[in-house]
Design an enzyme around this catalytic site. Structure first.
Site, short mmCIF file in Angstrom:
data_model
loop_
_atom_site.label_atom_id
_atom_site.label_comp_id
_atom_site.label_asym_id
_atom_site.label_seq_id
_atom_site.Cartn_x
_atom_site.Cartn_y
_atom_site.Cartn_z
N GLU A 53 2.73 11.43 -7.19
CA GLU A 53 1.47 11.21 -6.47
C GLU A 53 0.88 12.54 -6.03
OE1 GLU A 53 1.10 6.93 -4.64
OE2 GLU A 53 2.13 8.28 -3.27
N GLU A 107 2.55 11.12 2.96
CA GLU A 107 2.13 10.82 4.33
C GLU A 107 3.32 10.87 5.29
OE1 GLU A 107 -1.47 8.11 2.55
OE2 GLU A 107 0.24 7.12 3.49
N LYS A 159 0.86 0.44 3.09
CA LYS A 159 0.77 1.41 4.19
C LYS A 159 0.60 0.67 5.52
CE LYS A 159 -0.99 4.81 0.95
NZ LYS A 159 -1.86 5.98 0.70
N SER A 214 -5.27 6.99 -6.47
CA SER A 214 -6.58 6.45 -6.86
C SER A 214 -6.50 5.67 -8.17
CB SER A 214 -7.62 7.57 -6.96
OG SER A 214 -7.84 8.16 -5.69
#
Length: 249
Positions: free
Chosen positions: A163, A95, A11, A209
């Protein structure tokens, strides 16, 4: 047999000093039994690719533009990523969908460009907590797959990463049954659309996670071929725990 894949999404993290983590990873796995991919920020891509070109660690991008070139200030084309040494690119991450308003059609156009440039498109799908609680998960995943995955997809140029948005960076992880349900659904949808051969050859990753202490049980779930890892991929030692679990799966 699908070759398992451990992919790290850095990221917006990392500077030149962070390249030492990729070098450390390369030294740990000179000849890994699984594919290892690190997707650093674009500023590090070229340096990472050239530093590790003789190692087992591959590098990829985190996004690309659908066009091959043009007046798109601040964007990078798939061909540019490939030229910098990328083998893959992450597309449709939640995102990007949320922060930049990317729709399924945008993701599909980018994936086409990536595949045309010789990159593997890692297309992300996943539901929000509200959608999960409303029992809409499979409808959401099905819609994202239909809209985001190009017709030219094969087991060589496509990876699908599940995800759940509510599990990304939160420490919350779906139950093994929930992960299995979604991965089995994705597999069946791919087989129905592309045929059994292609459908069974596409690798499916779980992301959200994933850590060394929960990786082993996640990798034991049906149709989980690896992981798309966020924070735990920033440090070689942490990522190694996940890679080791995948090699033993």
């Amino acid at each position: 047999m699908r070759r398992k894949l451990a992919a790290g999404n850095w990221k917006m993290n990392g500077t030149g000093a962070s390249l030492s983590e990729i070098s450390a990873l390369a030294k740990m796995y000179p000849d890994a039994s699984v594919d290892i991919l690190v997707c650093p920020p674009a500023t590090l891509l070229d340096r990472a690719a050239h530093a590790e070109q003789a190692s087992a660690v591959l590098v990829g991008g985190q996004n690309c533009h659908a066009a091959t070139s043009g007046a798109h200030t601040g964007d990078l084309s798939a061909e540019m990523l490939r030229d910098a040494g990328a083998t893959s690119v992450i597309l449709g991450h939640s995102e990007r969908r949320e922060d930049h308003g990317e729709a399924n059609e945008d993701v599909r156009d980018k994936a086409r460009a990536a595949m045309d440039a010789g990159l593997t498109a890692i297309i992300c799908v996943g539901e929000s907590l509200q959608q999960r609680e409303a029992a809409n998960t499979l409808d959401i995943i099905g819609g994202q797959m239909s809209g985001s995955i190009p017709d030219q997809s094969t087991g060589e140029n496509l990876v699908v990463a599940y995800e759940p948005i509510w599990a990304i960076g939160t420490g919350k992880v779906p139950t093994l049954e929930q992960i299995g349900e979604v991965h089995d659904f994705i597999r069946s949808r791919l087989e129905r659309r592309f045929g059994e051969g292609v459908g069974r050859s596409v690798r499916l990753l779980y992301g959200g996670s994933v850590k060394p202490d929960n990786a082993t049980e996640i990798f034991g779930v049906s149709n989980v071929d690896g992981a798309l890892v966020g924070g735990a991929s920033l440090k070689a030692q942490d990522f190694a725990g996940i890679i080791d679990a995948l090699q033993k799966a």
